[in-house]
Design a protein around this motif. Structure first.
Motif, PDB file in Angstrom:
ATOM      1  N   THR A 132      -5.206  -6.293  11.207  1.00 49.78           N
ATOM      2  CA  THR A 132      -4.828  -6.419   9.798  1.00 49.78           C
ATOM      3  C   THR A 132      -3.312  -6.504   9.642  1.00 49.78           C
ATOM      4  OG1 THR A 132      -6.771  -5.120   9.193  1.00 49.78           O
ATOM      5  CG2 THR A 132      -5.103  -5.428   7.507  1.00 49.78           C
ATOM      6  N   ALA A 133      -2.571  -5.732  10.435  1.00 52.35           N
ATOM      7  CA  ALA A 133      -1.110  -5.772  10.354  1.00 52.35           C
ATOM      8  C   ALA A 133      -0.590  -7.161  10.716  1.00 52.35           C
ATOM      9  CB  ALA A 133      -0.502  -4.719  11.279  1.00 52.35           C
ATOM     10  N   ALA A 136      -1.475  -9.580   7.948  1.00 55.67           N
ATOM     11  CA  ALA A 136      -0.582  -9.428   6.795  1.00 55.67           C
ATOM     12  C   ALA A 136       0.753 -10.110   7.052  1.00 55.67           C
ATOM     13  CB  ALA A 136      -0.376  -7.949   6.487  1.00 55.67           C
ATOM     14  N   LEU A 197      -1.478  -3.182   6.036  1.00 55.35           N
ATOM     15  CA  LEU A 197      -0.381  -3.498   5.119  1.00 55.35           C
ATOM     16  C   LEU A 197       0.693  -2.417   5.155  1.00 55.35           C
ATOM     17  CD1 LEU A 197      -2.568  -4.772   2.165  1.00 55.35           C
ATOM     18  CD2 LEU A 197      -0.875  -6.143   3.392  1.00 55.35           C
ATOM     19  N   ALA A 231       4.225  -5.261   0.482  1.00 50.13           N
ATOM     20  CA  ALA A 231       3.092  -4.797   1.273  1.00 50.13           C
ATOM     21  C   ALA A 231       2.472  -3.539   0.668  1.00 50.13           C
ATOM     22  CB  ALA A 231       3.533  -4.537   2.712  1.00 50.13           C
ATOM     23  N   ILE A 234       0.465  -4.203  -2.589  1.00 47.84           N
ATOM     24  CA  ILE A 234      -0.874  -4.737  -2.304  1.00 47.84           C
ATOM     25  C   ILE A 234      -1.755  -3.675  -1.668  1.00 47.84           C
ATOM     26  CG2 ILE A 234      -2.157  -6.477  -1.006  1.00 47.84           C
ATOM     27  CD1 ILE A 234       0.336  -8.255  -1.148  1.00 47.84           C
ATOM     28  N   GLY A 235      -1.190  -2.898  -0.748  1.00 48.49           N
ATOM     29  CA  GLY A 235      -1.995  -1.950   0.005  1.00 48.49           C
ATOM     30  C   GLY A 235      -2.400  -0.705  -0.763  1.00 48.49           C
TER      31      GLY A 235
END
Length: 323
Positions: A132-133, A136, A197, A231, A234-235
């Motif tokens: 996921t990182a 992103a 994120l 980030a 959103i996270g």
């Protein structure tokens, strides 16, 4: 290995993870070469202004734009990057996309090998969080052109995967009954996305704190702060949803929404820390170093919640299978 596990797919998943680590390392080298020998970040940002000045006012106007690398107009202290070095950055991005593809394939084959969602233990969770990182970062690069962050995100992903393979790896197999539910797809997936994120934001914050004013080849502090803030914006709602979904799952599994379990406590502490960061920016106008310190503390809470709680505290969430 249990009979219901596809040993071939499980082995393939492990091999793909190793390939992913290598690709991320090579990508990191490419990003590092681009930062070290490519065009300085500040000079690259000033280039469009120079072009506009030349179009609007001729050569004299263009020459009046200060050289970002030297700080003095017309005195260049930075050599033009070699022609081959101009390809280091694009090649690094390509390697990152290739690593992203093998990373995704490793997660899919792990899940298919056991016929379940592939994040039923700490090893699988960390692998998915690193994915996921990187996802992103690639998304933000497509939209905001933040290639400068690639070296730091890929090294974080490579280290995270290396840690997972070395210390958290368990053989693919079925999960305990408490995890054999659709809530894994809801609660854990949301936690993984938010954690990825927050990892991008954390990397940006750490780089912000260690960056020196003379480091012209690194991104500016304003850019780093902008990436971190986006980030987290959103996270944070995704993490909020994960906490709420976890409470609903706890009620279904244990008959209560909240039980002061260490994992529940630290998930809430993490939520408070990121809420404090957003609140401070929105109301008190905190920006710069103060805001970065708050979000790095929040990132530390997140890491302890994801790894430290399972390793040191245990509790009802101790079925995460840490070797």
């Amino acid at each position: 290995m249990p009979a219901e596990v596809d040993a071939g797919l499980a082995t393939l998943s492990d091999q793909l993870i190793l390939a992913t680590v290598l690709l991320y390392v090579f990508a990191m080298i490419g990003y590092a070469l681009s930062l070290a020998f490519g065009r300085p970040q500040a000079q690259a940002e000033s280039k469009p202004e120079s072009v506009l000045a030349a179009v609007g006012g001729g050569t004299a106007a263009a020459s009046s734009v200060p050289d970002a690398a030297s700080g003095e107009g017309g005195n260049r202290t930075e050599k033009e990057p070699s022609a081959w070095m101009a390809w280091a950055g694009p090649i690094a991005v390509g390697l990152t996309w290739l690593g992203w593809a093998t990373h995704l394939a490793s997660i899919l084959t792990r899940g298919l090998s056991v016929g379940r969602w592939p994040w039923g233990n700490m090893y699988e969770f960390v692998v998915a969080m690193c994915f996921t990182a990187v996802s992103a970062f690639l998304f933000m690069h497509l939209r905001y052109r933040v290639r400068f962050l690639g070296a730091f995100v890929t090294v974080a992903a490579a280290l995270g995967l290396g840690f997972a393979v070395r210390y958290l790896h368990v053989q693919a197999g079925p999960v305990v009954p408490a995890l054999d539910t659709y809530w894994v797809a809801i609660h854990v997936s949301a936690a993984i996305i938010a954690s990825g994120l927050f990892t991008v934001a954390g990397v940006s914050g750490i780089l912000y704190m260690v960056r020196k004013d003379t480091a012209v080849r690194l991104p500016s502090r304003q850019d780093l702060e902008r990436v971190a803030h986006r980030a987290i914006v959103i996270g944070f709602p995704i993490w909020t949803f994960a906490v709420i979904a976890g409470a609903l799952w706890a009620d279904k599994a244990w008959g209560r929404y909240w039980g002061w379990d260490p994992k529940e406590i630290w998930a809430f502490i993490t939520w408070i820390a990121y809420a404090a960061y957003l609140h401070a920016r929105a109301t008190a106008g905190w920006k710069g170093k103060a805001a970065m310190i708050v979000q790095i503390i929040a990132f530390g809470c997140l890491l302890f919640n994801l790894v430290g709680v399972n390793v040191f505290l245990g509790g009802l969430h101790s079925y995460a299978e840490v070797p």
